[in-house]
Design an enzyme around this catalytic site. Structure first.
Site, PDB file in Angstrom:
ATOM      1  N   ASN A 208       8.256 -10.390   7.137  1.00 45.34           N
ATOM      2  CA  ASN A 208       9.139  -9.425   6.480  1.00 45.34           C
ATOM      3  C   ASN A 208      10.282  -9.054   7.423  1.00 45.34           C
ATOM      4  O   ASN A 208      10.337  -9.527   8.552  1.00 45.34           O
ATOM      5  CB  ASN A 208       8.343  -8.192   6.037  1.00 45.34           C
ATOM      6  CG  ASN A 208       7.652  -7.530   7.207  1.00 45.34           C
ATOM      7  OD1 ASN A 208       8.294  -7.010   8.105  1.00 45.34           O
ATOM      8  ND2 ASN A 208       6.325  -7.583   7.214  1.00 45.34           N
ATOM      9  N   ASP A 277       0.500  -7.732   3.713  1.00 47.59           N
ATOM     10  CA  ASP A 277      -0.663  -7.376   2.899  1.00 47.59           C
ATOM     11  C   ASP A 277      -1.531  -8.602   2.591  1.00 47.59           C
ATOM     12  O   ASP A 277      -2.723  -8.476   2.352  1.00 47.59           O
ATOM     13  CB  ASP A 277      -0.203  -6.743   1.576  1.00 47.59           C
ATOM     14  CG  ASP A 277       0.401  -5.364   1.805  1.00 47.59           C
ATOM     15  OD1 ASP A 277       0.014  -4.706   2.799  1.00 47.59           O
ATOM     16  OD2 ASP A 277       1.271  -4.949   1.014  1.00 47.59           O
ATOM     17  N   LYS A 287       1.961 -30.226   8.961  1.00 44.72           N
ATOM     18  CA  LYS A 287       3.097 -29.740   8.175  1.00 44.72           C
ATOM     19  C   LYS A 287       2.944 -30.196   6.715  1.00 44.72           C
ATOM     20  O   LYS A 287       2.687 -31.375   6.462  1.00 44.72           O
ATOM     21  CB  LYS A 287       4.394 -30.306   8.767  1.00 44.72           C
ATOM     22  CG  LYS A 287       5.619 -29.791   8.082  1.00 44.72           C
ATOM     23  CD  LYS A 287       6.876 -30.456   8.650  1.00 44.72           C
ATOM     24  CE  LYS A 287       8.045 -30.153   7.753  1.00 44.72           C
ATOM     25  NZ  LYS A 287       9.105 -31.129   7.858  1.00 44.72           N
ATOM     26  N   PHE A 321       3.015   5.231   8.190  1.00 44.74           N
ATOM     27  CA  PHE A 321       4.369   5.050   7.654  1.00 44.74           C
ATOM     28  C   PHE A 321       4.254   4.565   6.221  1.00 44.74           C
ATOM     29  O   PHE A 321       3.246   3.962   5.841  1.00 44.74           O
ATOM     30  CB  PHE A 321       5.139   4.022   8.487  1.00 44.74           C
ATOM     31  CG  PHE A 321       5.857   4.633   9.659  1.00 44.74           C
ATOM     32  CD1 PHE A 321       5.146   5.127  10.743  1.00 44.74           C
ATOM     33  CD2 PHE A 321       7.243   4.717   9.675  1.00 44.74           C
ATOM     34  CE1 PHE A 321       5.802   5.702  11.818  1.00 44.74           C
ATOM     35  CE2 PHE A 321       7.907   5.291  10.750  1.00 44.74           C
ATOM     36  CZ  PHE A 321       7.191   5.784  11.824  1.00 44.74           C
TER      37      PHE A 321
HETATM   38  N1  CTP Z   1      -0.806  -0.859   6.977  1.00 43.88           N
HETATM   39  C1  CTP Z   1      -1.866  -1.311   7.727  1.00 43.88           C
HETATM   40  N2  CTP Z   1      -2.485  -2.488   7.427  1.00 43.88           N
HETATM   41  C2  CTP Z   1      -2.100  -3.198   6.346  1.00 43.88           C
HETATM   42  C3  CTP Z   1      -1.008  -2.752   5.565  1.00 43.88           C
HETATM   43  C4  CTP Z   1      -0.392  -1.569   5.892  1.00 43.88           C
HETATM   44  O1  CTP Z   1      -2.233  -0.634   8.700  1.00 43.88           O
HETATM   45  N3  CTP Z   1      -2.731  -4.324   6.090  1.00 43.88           N
HETATM   46  C5  CTP Z   1      -0.169   0.418   7.337  1.00 43.88           C
HETATM   47  C6  CTP Z   1       1.263   0.316   7.799  1.00 43.88           C
HETATM   48  O2  CTP Z   1       1.331   0.109   9.214  1.00 43.88           O
HETATM   49  C7  CTP Z   1       1.835   1.667   7.400  1.00 43.88           C
HETATM   50  C8  CTP Z   1       1.049   2.016   6.178  1.00 43.88           C
HETATM   51  O3  CTP Z   1      -0.128   1.221   6.204  1.00 43.88           O
HETATM   52  O4  CTP Z   1       1.580   2.667   8.387  1.00 43.88           O
HETATM   53  C9  CTP Z   1       1.763   1.800   4.867  1.00 43.88           C
HETATM   54  O5  CTP Z   1       2.284   0.494   4.815  1.00 43.88           O
HETATM   55  P1  CTP Z   1       3.145   0.032   3.570  1.00 43.88           P
HETATM   56  O6  CTP Z   1       3.559  -1.374   3.777  1.00 43.88           O
HETATM   57  O7  CTP Z   1       4.182   1.063   3.256  1.00 43.88           O
HETATM   58  O8  CTP Z   1       2.118   0.160   2.362  1.00 43.88           O
HETATM   59  P2  CTP Z   1       0.879  -0.668   1.899  1.00 43.88           P
HETATM   60  O9  CTP Z   1      -0.335   0.087   2.267  1.00 43.88           O
HETATM   61  O10 CTP Z   1       0.974  -2.067   2.387  1.00 43.88           O
HETATM   62  O11 CTP Z   1       1.050  -0.568   0.336  1.00 43.88           O
HETATM   63  P3  CTP Z   1       2.177  -1.216  -0.626  1.00 43.88           P
HETATM   64  O12 CTP Z   1       2.551  -2.528   0.015  1.00 43.88           O
HETATM   65  O13 CTP Z   1       1.470  -1.370  -1.913  1.00 43.88           O
HETATM   66  O14 CTP Z   1       3.301  -0.230  -0.693  1.00 43.88           O
END
Ligand code: CTP
Length: 400
Positions: A208, A277, A287, A321
């Site tokens: 990302n 995620d 590859k 966050f």
């Molecule tokens: N986070 C985490 N581990 C994951 C995903 C997220 O610890 N596998 C943590 C991030 O570091 C952040 C928080 O969860 O502090 C929220 O991350 P965000 O990307 O905003 O949300 P998600 O929980 O991934 O939910 P969504 O993608 O549905 O918004």
């Protein structure tokens, strides 16, 4: 960052005197009012005009200069200073200070000040190791003088070893630290930052746009405020902040392991990382070859590190966050509760001046009691300090 601060920069006679110019630039760029004092031998290496032009202040070279004495004088400079930095500091000036010799403008002013004094030694390796020098440094440390240790490297005299002036960036960092109140000394912070990379095959990955800037700013600010900091970071283009334990990782799985291994020894965990995620179900060993018009990549969910931490906090304060593109507050409130964090920092990453790569951020701070703070657009450094202010308050509440 240093607006309103008066710094006296002492430059003594060594080949590294030119690095004092770089340090001056960093200090003035950060907003400090810098007054330079040069010893006679420093002027053999760099001219006072260089320092004068860049500091926009007269350079002090003579102890008995009537005009300067009337206008500023060594005593008033000593009184006005918030901090003294001597870079480079020769064995000679350190020897004089350690033994109470005040025979020029610099040593006289340093002896007359009550401000903290930061010394950045630079000399030949054999001088550095000489017990006379070592004893002088030791004595000054006992008196509360601060040091930025010289480093190993190729020395101007042709020798290789300790005695090289630390880089201007690190001396600057130590100067800022000396000027920052240490309200987080008792804290051990674990901070995550940056994106993660989920490999598809040896040449491709899913990731990302996270730049890591927010998490790195928090790590830097926390260390300046006296905390012991561990930064677990996904791949970024940023240099590791000075003075923090840096743990580089690639994937969400690696970040999970790195965090879980260290959470037990942390009093605060701040999860600024943008963790992927999902990851590919399997990483191809070779590859992947181009195939038909469409292909499907099967993904599997990664463990949520923050959720896991929220389930078993073990006394640690948890800051999460939320990166959102719609329904900022509603989504953020949901994450605050579901992930069981103590403070949630929410930002709409599509808003101009917020989110990835930029130097500023527009955040909302959501507290568990329903309070929402909206500080408006701030530099990432200011956001970092605001988060740390709240961390300090919440930790105090917890202790009492
Ligand atoms: N986070 C985490 N581990 C994951 C995903 C997220 O610890 N596998 C943590 C991030 O570091 C952040 C928080 O969860 O502090 C929220 O991350 P965000 O990307 O905003 O949300 P998600 O929980 O991934 O939910 P969504 O993608 O549905 O918004």
């Amino acid at each position: 960052m240093l607006h309103g601060k008066t710094i006296v920069l002492g430059v003594t006679g060594g080949i590294a005197a030119y690095k004092g110019v770089e340090l001056l630039r960093l200090l003035t760029k950060a907003g400090a009012d810098v007054h330079v004092i040069m010893t006679r031998s420093a002027q053999e290496f760099v001219t006072p005009l260089t320092f004068q032009t860049l500091s926009h202040n007269p350079v002090h070279t003579e102890l008995f200069n009537l005009i300067a004495e009337q206008e500023i004088g060594h005593i008033s400079l000593a009184d006005r200073a918030d901090l003294f930095v001597i870079a480079p500091a020769t064995a000679n000036v350190i020897g004089k200070l350690a033994n109470g010799i005040a025979d020029d403008m610099l040593t006289t002013t340093v002896m007359a000040t009550r401000a903290p004094v930061l010394l950045a030694p630079a000399m030949n390796v054999n001088m550095y190791r000489n017990p006379m020098y070592q004893e002088n440094e030791e004595r000054l440390r006992r008196y509360g003088y601060l040091f930025v240790n010289a480093v190993k490297g190729e020395l101007a005299c042709g020798w290789e070893g300790e005695g090289k002036l630390q880089s201007p960036e690190i001396i600057f960092e130590e100067a800022v630290t000396a000027l920052t109140p240490s309200d987080l000394v008792a804290e051990r912070l674990l901070i995550t930052a940056g994106p993660t990379r989920e490999e598809i095959d040896p040449v491709r990955y899913i990731s990302n746009y996270s730049s890591g800037k927010m998490g790195y700013a928090i790590a830097r600010a926390a260390r300046r405020r006296g905390a012991q900091v561990t930064l677990v970071s996904g791949p970024t283009a940023l240099p590791a902040p000075w003075g923090v334990t840096f743990v580089p990782v690639e994937s969400a799985g690696e970040m999970y392991d790195a965090v879980m291994a260290r959470v037990g020894e942390s009093s605060v965990v701040i999860k600024a990382a943008a963790v992927a995620d999902y990851r590919p179900v399997a990483r191809a060993g070779e590859k992947l070859k181009k195939q038909g018009e469409r292909i499907t990549l099967e993904l599997v969910k990664n463990r949520d590190i923050l959720t896991e931490l929220g389930r078993n906090k073990n006394g640690a304060l948890l800051v999460g966050f939320a990166a959102e593109t719609t329904e900022l507050l509603a989504n953020a409130r949901k994450k605050l509760m579901e992930k069981n964090v103590d403070l949630l920092v929410a930002n709409d990453v599509t808003e101009a001046g917020a989110g990835f790569s930029v130097e500023t951020n527009i955040v909302r701070l959501l507290h568990r009691n329903g309070r929402v703070e909206e500080p408006g657009i701030l530099s990432k450094e200011a956001v970092a300090n605001l988060i740390l202010d709240r961390v300090a308050e919440l930790r105090k509440d917890k202790e009492s």
